[in-house]
Scaffold this motif. Structure first.
Motif, short mmCIF file in Angstrom:
data_model
loop_
_atom_site.label_atom_id
_atom_site.label_comp_id
_atom_site.label_asym_id
_atom_site.label_seq_id
_atom_site.Cartn_x
_atom_site.Cartn_y
_atom_site.Cartn_z
N GLY A 60 0.81 -1.22 0.00
CA GLY A 60 0.00 0.00 0.00
C GLY A 60 0.84 1.26 0.00
N VAL A 61 1.89 1.28 0.81
CA VAL A 61 2.78 2.45 0.84
C VAL A 61 3.48 2.62 -0.50
CG1 VAL A 61 4.83 3.43 1.94
CG2 VAL A 61 3.07 2.35 3.33
N GLY A 62 3.90 1.49 -1.11
CA GLY A 62 4.54 1.59 -2.42
C GLY A 62 3.62 2.13 -3.49
N LEU A 63 2.37 1.67 -3.50
CA LEU A 63 1.40 2.18 -4.48
C LEU A 63 1.09 3.65 -4.24
CD1 LEU A 63 -1.08 -0.83 -4.71
CD2 LEU A 63 0.70 -0.18 -6.34
N LEU A 64 1.02 4.05 -2.98
CA LEU A 64 0.78 5.45 -2.67
C LEU A 64 1.94 6.32 -3.14
CD1 LEU A 64 -1.13 7.46 -1.24
CD2 LEU A 64 0.18 7.07 0.85
N TYR A 65 3.15 5.81 -3.05
CA TYR A 65 4.32 6.55 -3.52
C TYR A 65 4.32 6.66 -5.05
CZ TYR A 65 9.22 7.73 -4.34
OH TYR A 65 10.37 8.33 -4.77
N LEU A 66 3.86 5.62 -5.74
CA LEU A 66 3.87 5.61 -7.20
C LEU A 66 2.69 6.35 -7.81
CD1 LEU A 66 4.94 1.93 -7.91
CD2 LEU A 66 6.35 3.97 -8.10
N LEU A 67 1.68 6.67 -7.01
CA LEU A 67 0.48 7.31 -7.55
C LEU A 67 0.77 8.64 -8.25
CD1 LEU A 67 -2.58 7.33 -7.90
CD2 LEU A 67 -2.77 8.38 -5.63
N PRO A 68 1.55 9.56 -7.68
CA PRO A 68 1.82 10.81 -8.42
C PRO A 68 2.50 10.59 -9.77
CG PRO A 68 2.43 11.02 -6.11
CD PRO A 68 2.15 9.58 -6.34
N PHE A 69 3.42 9.61 -9.84
CA PHE A 69 4.09 9.34 -11.11
C PHE A 69 3.11 8.75 -12.13
CE2 PHE A 69 7.32 9.11 -7.80
CZ PHE A 69 8.28 9.98 -8.30
N ALA A 70 2.20 7.90 -11.66
CA ALA A 70 1.20 7.35 -12.57
C ALA A 70 0.27 8.45 -13.08
CB ALA A 70 0.39 6.26 -11.86
N LEU A 71 -0.15 9.36 -12.22
CA LEU A 71 -0.99 10.47 -12.65
C LEU A 71 -0.25 11.38 -13.63
CD1 LEU A 71 -2.74 11.46 -9.28
CD2 LEU A 71 -3.76 10.30 -11.25
N GLN A 72 1.03 11.58 -13.38
CA GLN A 72 1.83 12.40 -14.30
C GLN A 72 1.91 11.76 -15.68
OE1 GLN A 72 6.12 12.56 -13.59
NE2 GLN A 72 6.04 14.78 -13.77
N LEU A 73 2.11 10.46 -15.72
CA LEU A 73 2.19 9.75 -16.99
C LEU A 73 0.86 9.76 -17.73
CD1 LEU A 73 3.69 7.89 -18.99
CD2 LEU A 73 3.05 5.96 -17.52
N VAL A 74 -0.22 9.50 -17.02
CA VAL A 74 -1.54 9.40 -17.66
C VAL A 74 -2.02 10.78 -18.11
CG1 VAL A 74 -3.97 8.82 -17.26
CG2 VAL A 74 -2.17 7.31 -16.41
N THR A 75 -1.79 11.81 -17.32
CA THR A 75 -2.28 13.14 -17.66
C THR A 75 -1.63 13.66 -18.93
OG1 THR A 75 -2.61 13.58 -15.30
CG2 THR A 75 -2.63 15.47 -16.77
N GLY A 76 -0.42 13.23 -19.23
CA GLY A 76 0.23 13.66 -20.46
C GLY A 76 -0.49 13.21 -21.71
N PHE A 77 -1.36 12.21 -21.60
CA PHE A 77 -2.12 11.71 -22.75
C PHE A 77 -3.58 12.15 -22.71
CE2 PHE A 77 1.43 8.76 -22.26
CZ PHE A 77 1.90 8.69 -23.55
N LYS A 78 -3.91 13.11 -21.84
CA LYS A 78 -5.26 13.64 -21.77
C LYS A 78 -5.37 14.94 -22.56
CE LYS A 78 -6.27 11.82 -17.11
NZ LYS A 78 -6.65 12.20 -15.72
N THR A 79 -6.60 15.33 -22.83
CA THR A 79 -6.85 16.66 -23.37
C THR A 79 -6.98 17.65 -22.22
OG1 THR A 79 -9.24 16.28 -23.36
CG2 THR A 79 -8.03 15.68 -25.37
#
Length: 326
Positions: A60-79
């Motif tokens: 859980g702590v690892g996923l919480l740490y990776l969440l901002p990086f995942a949002l950064q990656l996904v948002t780059g492909f949004k409008t």
């Protein structure tokens, strides 16, 4: 006496107070069992429910740490509307590469984002600063560790004092010095003040002090001078410390912001840090432009991340690596 009789005698020698072969074997077995128990992971010593809870907490702590990086990656492909309406969504509603096309000049609106110029400036400065710090910090560290000269302890004290001074306190004096020498708003002002780092000198000095002096004395007996001993004998043995210094120097120069802020003012000298800061503050157009900003931020982190993952074994073990194995 038969073998059975011998074993019986050895096992019954305890009454006389002597240590028998049976006692030695039992003691060795107890030590091996204790070693195996001590080498077991900490979580395996607990009951199954406690282990499941512990592993779940770590994941859980690892996923919480990776969440901002995942949002950064996904948002780059949004409008832009999708990013503003669903900022925490991990899947874009309408995937698009418009942000990356604009960054790399593949779209008509790319003229407002000089990302490639920022990238080239950051790469140039980071490579030159890293090479300079590895060379000069290692030379200074070896001089403070091995050469005996008047004022050596005082000089090392100055190095420690520089490490204790906050970088923000030196911004105005740094600007005045650069302006006095006439190198303000040039590549020279961006690179030269960063070529030597007090922390790097300290790291290399501490490592060189762990190198056995016998190695250097043997090289001097063969006729090698001071620089020859440093360059051909000691420096190759310092590979773990050099790799650690390379990673820290590249990361520090790549992410440097305050120095470039006071050393330059023209747009042609902007790096990724200063360019993205102006971009985020609205200097390159209105609107949130979250996909464009996060895509640029993601690309700026990739070189440092790649460098660390390639050399993480040396970086983690560098402080514990010895110079000579006996």
């Amino acid at each position: 006496m038969t073998a059975t009789g011998t074993d019986t005698d050895r096992s019954t020698d305890r009454s006389t107070g002597r240590v028998t072969d049976t006692d030695r074997r039992a003691e060795r077995a107890r030590r091996r069992a204790a070693a195996r128990a001590g080498s077991r992971p900490v979580l395996t010593r607990f009951p199954v429910p406690a282990r499941v809870l512990g592993y779940g907490l770590v994941v859980g702590v690892g996923l919480l740490y990776l969440l901002p990086f995942a949002l950064q990656l996904v948002t780059g492909f949004k409008t832009d509307p999708d990013a503003a309406a669903h900022p925490l969504a991990l899947l874009p509603t309408t995937p698009t590469t418009a942000a990356y096309q604009r960054l790399f000049g593949l779209s008509e609106s790319a003229q407002g984002v000089p990302f490639l110029r920022w990238l080239s400036n950051s790469a140039l400065v980071a490579v030159l600063v890293t090479a300079g710090r590895v060379l000069f910090d290692s030379m200074a560290g070896y001089a403070l560790a091995r050469l005996r000269f008047r004022g050596r302890s005082l000089l090392f004290g100055f190095v420690l004092a520089v490490m204790a001074v906050p970088g923000v306190a030196l911004l105005i004096p740094k600007f005045l010095v650069l302006n006095t020498f006439g190198i303000f708003d040039t590549y020279t002002a961006m690179i030269v003040p960063l070529l030597v780092d007090a922390a790097g000198i300290f790291i290399m000095k501490q490592f060189f002090e762990s190198v056995p002096r016998e190695v250097e004395e043997a090289a001097r007996v063969d006729g090698a001078g001071v620089f020859r001993v440093f360059w051909s004998v000691v420096l190759p043995m310092a590979r773990p410390a050099l790799i650690t210094l390379t990673i820290l120097s590249f990361q520090g120069s790549w992410n440097e912001f305050t120095h470039f802020l006071v050393a330059t003012q023209s747009g042609q000298y902007e790096t990724l840090t200063t360019g993205l800061a102006r971009f985020v503050s609205g200097g390159l157009g209105g609107g949130t432009q979250y996909p464009l900003k996060l895509a640029a931020a993601l690309l700026s982190t990739l070189p440092v991340a790649a460098l660390f993952f390639c050399f993480q074994r040396y970086f983690v073990n560098g402080a514990n690596s010895g110079a000579v194995k006996e």
